[in-house]
Design a protein around this motif. Structure first.
Motif, PDB file in Angstrom:
ATOM      1  N   ALA A 209     -18.230  -7.178  43.319  1.00  0.00           N
ATOM      2  CA  ALA A 209     -19.043  -8.394  43.294  1.00  0.00           C
ATOM      3  C   ALA A 209     -20.481  -8.086  42.899  1.00  0.00           C
ATOM      4  CB  ALA A 209     -18.994  -9.076  44.656  1.00  0.00           C
ATOM      5  N   ASP A 210     -20.987  -6.916  43.347  1.00  0.00           N
ATOM      6  CA  ASP A 210     -22.341  -6.516  42.939  1.00  0.00           C
ATOM      7  C   ASP A 210     -22.402  -6.276  41.434  1.00  0.00           C
ATOM      8  OD1 ASP A 210     -23.480  -6.570  45.530  1.00  0.00           O
ATOM      9  OD2 ASP A 210     -22.512  -4.654  45.980  1.00  0.00           O
ATOM     10  N   GLU A 211     -21.346  -5.672  40.891  1.00  0.00           N
ATOM     11  CA  GLU A 211     -21.292  -5.445  39.436  1.00  0.00           C
ATOM     12  C   GLU A 211     -21.265  -6.775  38.688  1.00  0.00           C
ATOM     13  OE1 GLU A 211     -21.375  -2.606  37.746  1.00  0.00           O
ATOM     14  OE2 GLU A 211     -21.605  -1.392  39.553  1.00  0.00           O
ATOM     15  N   LEU A 212     -20.512  -7.737  39.225  1.00  0.00           N
ATOM     16  CA  LEU A 212     -20.459  -9.060  38.604  1.00  0.00           C
ATOM     17  C   LEU A 212     -21.840  -9.693  38.565  1.00  0.00           C
ATOM     18  CD1 LEU A 212     -18.980 -11.614  37.554  1.00  0.00           C
ATOM     19  CD2 LEU A 212     -18.606 -12.246  39.954  1.00  0.00           C
ATOM     20  N   LEU A 213     -22.571  -9.600  39.663  1.00  0.00           N
ATOM     21  CA  LEU A 213     -23.919 -10.180  39.704  1.00  0.00           C
ATOM     22  C   LEU A 213     -24.850  -9.495  38.708  1.00  0.00           C
ATOM     23  CD1 LEU A 213     -24.321 -10.660  43.559  1.00  0.00           C
ATOM     24  CD2 LEU A 213     -24.078 -12.445  41.824  1.00  0.00           C
ATOM     25  N   ASP A 214     -24.699  -8.194  38.528  1.00  0.00           N
ATOM     26  CA  ASP A 214     -25.515  -7.477  37.546  1.00  0.00           C
ATOM     27  C   ASP A 214     -25.215  -7.980  36.136  1.00  0.00           C
ATOM     28  OD1 ASP A 214     -26.706  -5.979  39.496  1.00  0.00           O
ATOM     29  OD2 ASP A 214     -25.362  -4.240  39.269  1.00  0.00           O
ATOM     30  N   ILE A 215     -23.934  -8.236  35.864  1.00  0.00           N
ATOM     31  CA  ILE A 215     -23.533  -8.684  34.518  1.00  0.00           C
ATOM     32  C   ILE A 215     -24.109 -10.061  34.209  1.00  0.00           C
ATOM     33  CG2 ILE A 215     -21.551  -9.429  33.135  1.00  0.00           C
ATOM     34  CD1 ILE A 215     -19.937  -7.173  34.478  1.00  0.00           C
ATOM     35  N   VAL A 216     -23.946 -11.018  35.126  1.00  0.00           N
ATOM     36  CA  VAL A 216     -24.407 -12.385  34.836  1.00  0.00           C
ATOM     37  C   VAL A 216     -25.935 -12.470  34.856  1.00  0.00           C
ATOM     38  CG1 VAL A 216     -22.269 -13.404  35.694  1.00  0.00           C
ATOM     39  CG2 VAL A 216     -24.205 -13.106  37.259  1.00  0.00           C
ATOM     40  N   SER A 217     -26.580 -11.592  35.630  1.00  0.00           N
ATOM     41  CA  SER A 217     -28.042 -11.634  35.691  1.00  0.00           C
ATOM     42  C   SER A 217     -28.679 -11.165  34.389  1.00  0.00           C
ATOM     43  CB  SER A 217     -28.548 -10.781  36.860  1.00  0.00           C
ATOM     44  OG  SER A 217     -28.239  -9.401  36.655  1.00  0.00           O
ATOM     45  N   GLU A 218     -27.912 -10.442  33.552  1.00  0.00           N
ATOM     46  CA  GLU A 218     -28.437  -9.978  32.261  1.00  0.00           C
ATOM     47  C   GLU A 218     -28.813 -11.141  31.358  1.00  0.00           C
ATOM     48  OE1 GLU A 218     -25.568  -7.363  30.562  1.00  0.00           O
ATOM     49  OE2 GLU A 218     -25.714  -5.861  32.151  1.00  0.00           O
ATOM     50  N   ILE A 219     -28.164 -12.299  31.543  1.00  0.00           N
ATOM     51  CA  ILE A 219     -28.502 -13.471  30.717  1.00  0.00           C
ATOM     52  C   ILE A 219     -29.211 -14.537  31.550  1.00  0.00           C
ATOM     53  CG2 ILE A 219     -26.602 -13.103  29.097  1.00  0.00           C
ATOM     54  CD1 ILE A 219     -25.096 -15.356  30.618  1.00  0.00           C
ATOM     55  N   GLY A 220     -29.614 -14.174  32.767  1.00  0.00           N
ATOM     56  CA  GLY A 220     -30.327 -15.113  33.620  1.00  0.00           C
ATOM     57  C   GLY A 220     -29.442 -16.169  34.247  1.00  0.00           C
ATOM     58  N   ALA A 221     -28.123 -15.916  34.304  1.00  0.00           N
ATOM     59  CA  ALA A 221     -27.208 -16.883  34.918  1.00  0.00           C
ATOM     60  C   ALA A 221     -27.318 -16.818  36.435  1.00  0.00           C
ATOM     61  CB  ALA A 221     -25.769 -16.605  34.483  1.00  0.00           C
ATOM     62  N   ILE A 222     -27.224 -17.961  37.065  1.00  0.00           N
ATOM     63  CA  ILE A 222     -27.297 -18.022  38.527  1.00  0.00           C
ATOM     64  C   ILE A 222     -26.010 -18.652  39.063  1.00  0.00           C
ATOM     65  CG2 ILE A 222     -29.807 -18.199  38.562  1.00  0.00           C
ATOM     66  CD1 ILE A 222     -29.503 -21.201  39.063  1.00  0.00           C
ATOM     67  N   LEU A 223     -25.765 -18.451  40.340  1.00  0.00           N
ATOM     68  CA  LEU A 223     -24.591 -19.010  40.997  1.00  0.00           C
ATOM     69  C   LEU A 223     -24.877 -20.459  41.376  1.00  0.00           C
ATOM     70  CD1 LEU A 223     -21.772 -18.633  42.332  1.00  0.00           C
ATOM     71  CD2 LEU A 223     -23.006 -17.981  44.415  1.00  0.00           C
ATOM     72  N   TYR A 224     -24.051 -21.372  40.854  1.00  0.00           N
ATOM     73  CA  TYR A 224     -24.212 -22.787  41.188  1.00  0.00           C
ATOM     74  C   TYR A 224     -23.277 -23.217  42.315  1.00  0.00           C
ATOM     75  CZ  TYR A 224     -27.396 -24.030  37.405  1.00  0.00           C
ATOM     76  OH  TYR A 224     -28.504 -24.154  36.604  1.00  0.00           O
ATOM     77  N   THR A 225     -22.227 -22.441  42.594  1.00  0.00           N
ATOM     78  CA  THR A 225     -21.317 -22.789  43.675  1.00  0.00           C
ATOM     79  C   THR A 225     -22.063 -22.701  45.010  1.00  0.00           C
ATOM     80  OG1 THR A 225     -19.477 -21.845  42.415  1.00  0.00           O
ATOM     81  CG2 THR A 225     -19.115 -22.259  44.762  1.00  0.00           C
ATOM     82  N   PRO A 226     -22.109 -23.777  45.771  1.00  0.00           N
ATOM     83  CA  PRO A 226     -22.851 -23.750  47.051  1.00  0.00           C
ATOM     84  C   PRO A 226     -22.313 -22.676  47.992  1.00  0.00           C
ATOM     85  CG  PRO A 226     -22.335 -26.009  46.433  1.00  0.00           C
ATOM     86  CD  PRO A 226     -21.589 -25.129  45.482  1.00  0.00           C
TER      87      PRO A 226
END
Length: 649
Positions: free
Chosen positions: A162-179
């Motif tokens: 899950a930490d790796e996933l967050l690193d990947i999406v953060s590269e394009i500035g994506a944030i988690l919208y799921t509450p």
């Protein structure tokens, strides 16, 4: 123009009867632009997913028994606006073009792993590369990962991946919208009540209208819950105008002929002594036919509530299943879970039984009215190919086509590629023999036979007029057609309106790689009235060829009183005769690549003149081949019309 993008993500737990049937039959579902489905049901025979003919969606997936992601795209979205970027069993990526920017939608499924696993799933490595594309990205699906960022405060498990996933999406500035803590999976496992957040949505789109929330009114019985999200986007393209489907078998002949007679009362007085006058005559004739069709042929009126098999019993079972699901959500006990589970299974059996009964009734009706229809349906279903999408194409230079416009251009370039110029040096100053004589007057029987020798509802050309209408005119108003065809014959002219075509591409059967443009066969859809004229000339050419022995005796194809059996009998006799002489027979089989596509017009005319074909026929063929044009149609997209100056349509 739509300025919103509404998505529904839902893991349907590999079930058709318990989940997918009810979901796609719910009239509310048609308002969604995208259904991002995880673990879709697979047909055990052709490995495809479920998408009934009345569905408001196109199904985009990889036909495989291992497929765990699928996207249903609303038919209201123009296919020219959507491009398939990547399509595999666990990840589907689409690009949607808007007036503001490109939006990429990535639907993925990650297989469950232990919390301590550090091996990055290959699908995340692919996702890392895909999200580097310029534009905005929406990443959603069933991640099967736990992390404090989205877990409820009472759930303390944590996946390293899950930490790796967050690193990947953060590269394009994506944030988690799921509450945080939104329960997307709510089920009972033995004595344990599992309520987790594993269906997630990340995005770098900032203009969101509604955060992901559970749609309990769309729940169908999966252990996951349906989640709706709506984004504000730039204006999308207008969908192409939909042509109303006609119920041709309900054509009212009396009304059609009365309207047609009213609109063509002056045609018999118009002169047909020049090519321009013929073109004008045809324009008026086609306009009269179209006006008569508008009044005499009813349009098919579909309804989102017309479900065929869907009965009140089906609806009641779905509603009762949702009621028990809500009961379990508020009172999560083994007893309430078992109540829900038993009702969910009962609902699946009821829906499956209703579909089966409806299908059998339709087959019985077809078997009486159209005995060949069930056979054709079964044969087509056996081959699969229900999905309408063409995969990413690659040409011989290694370039790729992802959007439907690019695919149309690739297929057009391949189908109409310029061949090597034919050597025509031998036809310079060639002395041709005197052409044969031919009857100048067309007979009524010729015109009638040419119009009637067709299937009534074959795909029409650009004018949209089917053979059924031409056959009606041939039986009831043949004088107008006979006069037109006679003028075309006298002037050796193929009218301008018949030079335009629509080219569609049909996948060839049994090809391993459908990313190659050569795996598709181009079919030219021509105007039906022009095809009747072609048939008249073809009959004439065939008749003079037989009477004057213009064809070699070894030619068997397209000739009367000759068949494949005749050719095989002759071949057998020759083989036996050669063996009787003590020799070994040999056979050479040839297949000329793109034989019709690469025909040299000048060489063809030369061969016809050399064989003494009458000048009137040669003149018409030259007119037929000249100044042709075509558009390319893929799904709801149709390209611009361009000239085609090679081959035979």
């Amino acid at each position: 123009m739509s300025t919103k993008l509404t998505l529904l993500q839902y893991n349907v737990n590999k079930s058709r009867d318990k989940v997918l049937i009810g979901l796609l039959e719910d009239h509310q579902i048609a308002r969604f632009d995208i259904l991002a489905i995880q673990e879709p049901w697979r047909n055990p025979y052709n490995k495809e997913g479920y998408n009934p003919s009345n569905s408001p969606f196109y199904l985009i997936e990889k036909p495989s028994e291992k497929t765990r992601t699928a996207i249903y795209m609303n038919k209201c979205i123009p296919r020219s606006q959507i491009s398939e970027i990547y399509k595999d069993t666990d990840l589907i990526s689409l690009r949607m073009s808007t007036t503001k920017e490109d939006i990429y939608i990535h639907n993925l499924y990650i297989e469950p792993t232990t919390h301590s696993t550090r091996d990055l799933p290959p699908i995340l490595s692919i996702l890392r590369e895909l999200i580097k594309k310029k534009g905005r990205h929406i990443i959603l699906g069933d991640f099967n990962l736990h992390h404090p960022l989205w877990n409820s405060p009472t759930y303390d498990k944590h996946h390293y991946i899950a930490d790796e996933l967050l690193d990947i999406v953060s590269e394009i500035g994506a944030i988690l919208y799921t509450p945080k803590g939104l329960a997307t999976r709510d089920c009972q496992r033995g004595i344990h009540h599992e309520k987790t957040t594993i269906d997630l949505l990340f995005s770098n789109l900032e203009s969101i209208e509604s955060l992901p929330y559970i749609r309990e009114d769309l729940e169908q019985g999966s252990d996951h819950l349906p989640i709706e999200t709506t984004f504000k986007i730039g204006e999308s393209q207008e969908p192409p105008p939909k042509t109303a489907k006609r119920l041709w078998n309900r054509l009212n002949s009396e009304i059609f002929l009365s309207i047609f007679d009213r609109e063509t009362s002056y045609l018999s007085n118009l002169p047909l002594n020049s090519r321009e006058s013929i073109d004008h005559y045809i324009d008026l004739l086609l306009r009269a036919i179209e006006m008569a069709i508008d009044i005499a042929v009813p349009s098919k009126r579909g309804s989102p509530h017309d479900k065929g098999f869907w009965t009140q019993e089906c609806r009641n079972e779905v509603l009762y299943t949702r009621q028990l699901r809500r009961l379990y959500t508020h009172q999560p006990t083994i007893e309430t879970w078992n109540l829900f589970r038993r009702q969910r299974n009962r609902k699946g059996k009821i829906l499956s039984k209703a579909k089966r009964a409806f299908f059998r009734k339709r087959i019985e009706e077809l078997s009486v009215l159209e005995p060949w229809s069930p056979y054709k349906w079964a044969k087509k279903r056996e081959k699969g190919g229900k999905t309408l999408s063409i995969p990413i194409l690659r040409n011989k230079d290694g370039n790729t086509a992802t959007s439907i416009k690019e695919k149309a251009a690739f297929l057009r370039e391949h189908a109409f590629s310029r061949p090597i110029e034919a050597d025509l040096s031998d036809i310079i100053n060639y002395r041709y023999p005197k052409p044969l004589e031919m009857e100048d007057r067309l007979t009524t029987d010729e015109v009638l036979a040419a119009c009637l020798r067709t299937k009534p509802d074959k795909a029409p050309g650009p004018d949209g007029i089917p053979n059924r209408v031409i056959q009606l005119l041939a039986r009831s108003r043949i004088a107008l057609l006979e006069r037109l065809f006679q003028a075309c014959w006298d002037l050796s002219y193929h009218p301008r309106a018949f030079h335009k075509a629509i080219t569609v591409f049909i996948p060839k059967e049994g090809k391993k790689d459908y990313s190659n443009p050569s795996a598709y066969r181009p079919i030219a859809l021509l105007n039906t009235l022009g095809k009747a004229l072609e048939r008249i000339v073809a009959f004439r050419l065939k008749d003079i060829s037989e009477k004057s022995a213009l064809l070699p005796k070894s030619q068997f194809g397209a000739r009367s009183n000759r068949s494949t059996e005749t050719a095989l009998y002759l071949l057998r006799e020759r083989i036996l005769a050669i063996r009787a002489l003590g020799k070994i027979p040999s056979l050479l089989a040839l297949d000329v690549q793109k034989a019709f596509d690469y025909v040299s017009h000048r060489r063809l005319i030369h061969n016809l003149r050399k064989r003494k074909v009458p000048d009137k026929v040669i003149g018409w063929i030259y007119s037929f081949l000249s100044e042709r044009s075509t558009s390319v149609r893929l799904q709801d997209f149709e390209s611009s019309i361009e000239e085609v100056n090679l081959g035979i349509p």
